[in-house]
Design a protein around this motif. Sequence first.
Motif, PDB file in Angstrom:
ATOM      1  N   LEU A  78       0.831  -1.203   0.000  1.00 28.57           N
ATOM      2  CA  LEU A  78       0.000   0.000   0.000  1.00 28.57           C
ATOM      3  C   LEU A  78       0.866   1.253   0.000  1.00 28.57           C
ATOM      4  CD1 LEU A  78      -2.741   1.346   0.072  1.00 28.57           C
ATOM      5  CD2 LEU A  78      -2.743   1.072   2.558  1.00 28.57           C
ATOM      6  N   VAL A  79       1.931   1.252   0.785  1.00 30.57           N
ATOM      7  CA  VAL A  79       2.831   2.415   0.822  1.00 30.57           C
ATOM      8  C   VAL A  79       3.459   2.638  -0.551  1.00 30.57           C
ATOM      9  CG1 VAL A  79       5.016   3.276   1.778  1.00 30.57           C
ATOM     10  CG2 VAL A  79       3.294   2.292   3.288  1.00 30.57           C
ATOM     11  N   ARG A  80       3.888   1.565  -1.192  1.00 27.53           N
ATOM     12  CA  ARG A  80       4.463   1.691  -2.546  1.00 27.53           C
ATOM     13  C   ARG A  80       3.430   2.243  -3.526  1.00 27.53           C
ATOM     14  NH1 ARG A  80       6.470  -3.822  -1.488  1.00 27.53           N
ATOM     15  NH2 ARG A  80       8.541  -3.568  -0.583  1.00 27.53           N
ATOM     16  N   ALA A  81       2.202   1.759  -3.413  1.00 29.01           N
ATOM     17  CA  ALA A  81       1.133   2.237  -4.294  1.00 29.01           C
ATOM     18  C   ALA A  81       0.839   3.710  -4.024  1.00 29.01           C
ATOM     19  CB  ALA A  81      -0.124   1.391  -4.094  1.00 29.01           C
ATOM     20  N   LEU A  82       0.814   4.101  -2.757  1.00 31.27           N
ATOM     21  CA  LEU A  82       0.578   5.515  -2.418  1.00 31.27           C
ATOM     22  C   LEU A  82       1.692   6.404  -2.962  1.00 31.27           C
ATOM     23  CD1 LEU A  82      -0.728   5.105   1.229  1.00 31.27           C
ATOM     24  CD2 LEU A  82      -2.009   6.074  -0.684  1.00 31.27           C
ATOM     25  N   ASP A  83       2.908   5.895  -2.993  1.00 33.64           N
ATOM     26  CA  ASP A  83       4.034   6.670  -3.520  1.00 33.64           C
ATOM     27  C   ASP A  83       3.873   6.995  -5.012  1.00 33.64           C
ATOM     28  OD1 ASP A  83       5.424   6.978  -1.160  1.00 33.64           O
ATOM     29  OD2 ASP A  83       6.752   5.263  -1.495  1.00 33.64           O
ATOM     30  N   GLU A  84       3.059   6.215  -5.697  1.00 31.96           N
ATOM     31  CA  GLU A  84       2.838   6.440  -7.125  1.00 31.96           C
ATOM     32  C   GLU A  84       1.809   7.536  -7.401  1.00 31.96           C
ATOM     33  OE1 GLU A  84       2.111   2.816  -9.254  1.00 31.96           O
ATOM     34  OE2 GLU A  84       3.696   1.753  -8.194  1.00 31.96           O
ATOM     35  N   LEU A  85       1.089   7.959  -6.363  1.00 28.26           N
ATOM     36  CA  LEU A  85       0.098   9.019  -6.543  1.00 28.26           C
ATOM     37  C   LEU A  85       0.772  10.380  -6.627  1.00 28.26           C
ATOM     38  CD1 LEU A  85      -2.630   7.995  -3.911  1.00 28.26           C
ATOM     39  CD2 LEU A  85      -2.548   7.431  -6.342  1.00 28.26           C
ATOM     40  N   THR A  86       0.086  11.315  -7.277  1.00 28.02           N
ATOM     41  CA  THR A  86       0.578  12.697  -7.291  1.00 28.02           C
ATOM     42  C   THR A  86       0.380  13.290  -5.898  1.00 28.02           C
ATOM     43  OG1 THR A  86      -1.567  13.668  -7.853  1.00 28.02           O
ATOM     44  CG2 THR A  86      -0.164  12.961  -9.712  1.00 28.02           C
ATOM     45  N   GLU A  87       1.032  14.395  -5.643  1.00 32.93           N
ATOM     46  CA  GLU A  87       0.878  15.045  -4.340  1.00 32.93           C
ATOM     47  C   GLU A  87      -0.584  15.436  -4.097  1.00 32.93           C
ATOM     48  OE1 GLU A  87       3.071  15.249  -1.811  1.00 32.93           O
ATOM     49  OE2 GLU A  87       4.288  13.993  -3.133  1.00 32.93           O
ATOM     50  N   ARG A  88      -1.252  15.936  -5.123  1.00 27.63           N
ATOM     51  CA  ARG A  88      -2.655  16.338  -4.983  1.00 27.63           C
ATOM     52  C   ARG A  88      -3.523  15.125  -4.685  1.00 27.63           C
ATOM     53  NH1 ARG A  88      -5.897  21.110  -4.781  1.00 27.63           N
ATOM     54  NH2 ARG A  88      -3.881  22.023  -5.154  1.00 27.63           N
ATOM     55  N   GLN A  89      -3.274  14.022  -5.371  1.00 30.99           N
ATOM     56  CA  GLN A  89      -4.045  12.804  -5.102  1.00 30.99           C
ATOM     57  C   GLN A  89      -3.825  12.332  -3.660  1.00 30.99           C
ATOM     58  OE1 GLN A  89      -2.464  10.427  -8.340  1.00 30.99           O
ATOM     59  NE2 GLN A  89      -4.432  10.490  -9.425  1.00 30.99           N
ATOM     60  N   LYS A  90      -2.573  12.330  -3.211  1.00 29.92           N
ATOM     61  CA  LYS A  90      -2.270  11.930  -1.831  1.00 29.92           C
ATOM     62  C   LYS A  90      -2.998  12.827  -0.838  1.00 29.92           C
ATOM     63  CE  LYS A  90       2.409  10.376  -2.823  1.00 29.92           C
ATOM     64  NZ  LYS A  90       3.833  10.651  -2.624  1.00 29.92           N
ATOM     65  N   GLU A  91      -2.962  14.114  -1.118  1.00 23.63           N
ATOM     66  CA  GLU A  91      -3.588  15.092  -0.237  1.00 23.63           C
ATOM     67  C   GLU A  91      -5.095  14.823  -0.097  1.00 23.63           C
ATOM     68  OE1 GLU A  91      -3.335  19.910   0.226  1.00 23.63           O
ATOM     69  OE2 GLU A  91      -3.328  19.086  -1.810  1.00 23.63           O
ATOM     70  N   ILE A  92      -5.744  14.607  -1.222  1.00 26.05           N
ATOM     71  CA  ILE A  92      -7.189  14.384  -1.203  1.00 26.05           C
ATOM     72  C   ILE A  92      -7.530  13.037  -0.572  1.00 26.05           C
ATOM     73  CG2 ILE A  92      -9.209  13.986  -2.699  1.00 26.05           C
ATOM     74  CD1 ILE A  92      -8.170  16.354  -4.393  1.00 26.05           C
ATOM     75  N   VAL A  93      -6.785  12.002  -0.882  1.00 29.50           N
ATOM     76  CA  VAL A  93      -7.021  10.684  -0.280  1.00 29.50           C
ATOM     77  C   VAL A  93      -6.844  10.768   1.235  1.00 29.50           C
ATOM     78  CG1 VAL A  93      -6.067   8.338  -0.083  1.00 29.50           C
ATOM     79  CG2 VAL A  93      -6.517   9.314  -2.338  1.00 29.50           C
ATOM     80  N   PHE A  94      -5.793  11.439   1.683  1.00 26.31           N
ATOM     81  CA  PHE A  94      -5.543  11.595   3.118  1.00 26.31           C
ATOM     82  C   PHE A  94      -6.680  12.365   3.789  1.00 26.31           C
ATOM     83  CE2 PHE A  94      -3.817  13.964   6.739  1.00 26.31           C
ATOM     84  CZ  PHE A  94      -3.334  12.916   7.503  1.00 26.31           C
ATOM     85  N   MET A  95      -7.057  13.461   3.193  1.00 25.84           N
ATOM     86  CA  MET A  95      -8.123  14.272   3.783  1.00 25.84           C
ATOM     87  C   MET A  95      -9.443  13.496   3.840  1.00 25.84           C
ATOM     88  SD  MET A  95      -7.267  17.956   2.000  1.00 25.84           S
ATOM     89  CE  MET A  95      -8.415  18.983   2.918  1.00 25.84           C
ATOM     90  N   TYR A  96      -9.745  12.782   2.780  1.00 23.05           N
ATOM     91  CA  TYR A  96     -11.025  12.084   2.688  1.00 23.05           C
ATOM     92  C   TYR A  96     -11.067  10.846   3.589  1.00 23.05           C
ATOM     93  CZ  TYR A  96     -15.185   9.985   0.641  1.00 23.05           C
ATOM     94  OH  TYR A  96     -16.438   9.434   0.456  1.00 23.05           O
ATOM     95  N   TYR A  97     -10.048   9.984   3.488  1.00 24.21           N
ATOM     96  CA  TYR A  97     -10.088   8.705   4.190  1.00 24.21           C
ATOM     97  C   TYR A  97      -9.514   8.747   5.606  1.00 24.21           C
ATOM     98  CZ  TYR A  97     -11.597   6.533  -0.123  1.00 24.21           C
ATOM     99  OH  TYR A  97     -12.321   6.194  -1.229  1.00 24.21           O
ATOM    100  N   ILE A  98      -8.547   9.582   5.852  1.00 20.67           N
ATOM    101  CA  ILE A  98      -7.916   9.617   7.174  1.00 20.67           C
ATOM    102  C   ILE A  98      -8.550  10.691   8.056  1.00 20.67           C
ATOM    103  CG2 ILE A  98      -5.740   9.858   8.456  1.00 20.67           C
ATOM    104  CD1 ILE A  98      -5.928   7.368   6.580  1.00 20.67           C
ATOM    105  N   GLN A  99      -8.741  11.879   7.482  1.00 17.13           N
ATOM    106  CA  GLN A  99      -9.311  12.977   8.268  1.00 17.13           C
ATOM    107  C   GLN A  99     -10.841  13.026   8.198  1.00 17.13           C
ATOM    108  OE1 GLN A  99      -7.117  16.311   6.625  1.00 17.13           O
ATOM    109  NE2 GLN A  99      -5.607  16.165   8.276  1.00 17.13           N
TER     110      GLN A  99
END
Length: 91
Positions: free
Chosen positions: A34-55
């Motif tokens: 999962l960490v490797r897959a997350l590393d393949e996302l753009t910064e904007r994608q990571k930001e939105i995924v983090f905000m949506y799923y974690i926060q």
Amino acid sequence: MNSKDNSLELIDCIADENLLQEEIVIKNEEVLDLVRALDELTERQKEIVFMYYIQNISLKEISKRLDISYRTAVNIKTSAIKKLKKSIVNL
């Protein structure tokens, strides 16, 4: 309880411990994937995924905070999830 019962209990405990260790190794590998897959996302994608799923921030609120349209937030999250699924399946 006789000696034979004690040895069977010990064998069961060892087998359970080995199974638990295998489960831990598998779980660790899944987390690394999962960490490797997350590393393949753009910064904007990571930001939105983090905000949506974690926060647990709604896409409406994310779009306001990032000053993007709601539709853009939805599209970025959707493309990120598709990318993650594809990356994880390929691992």
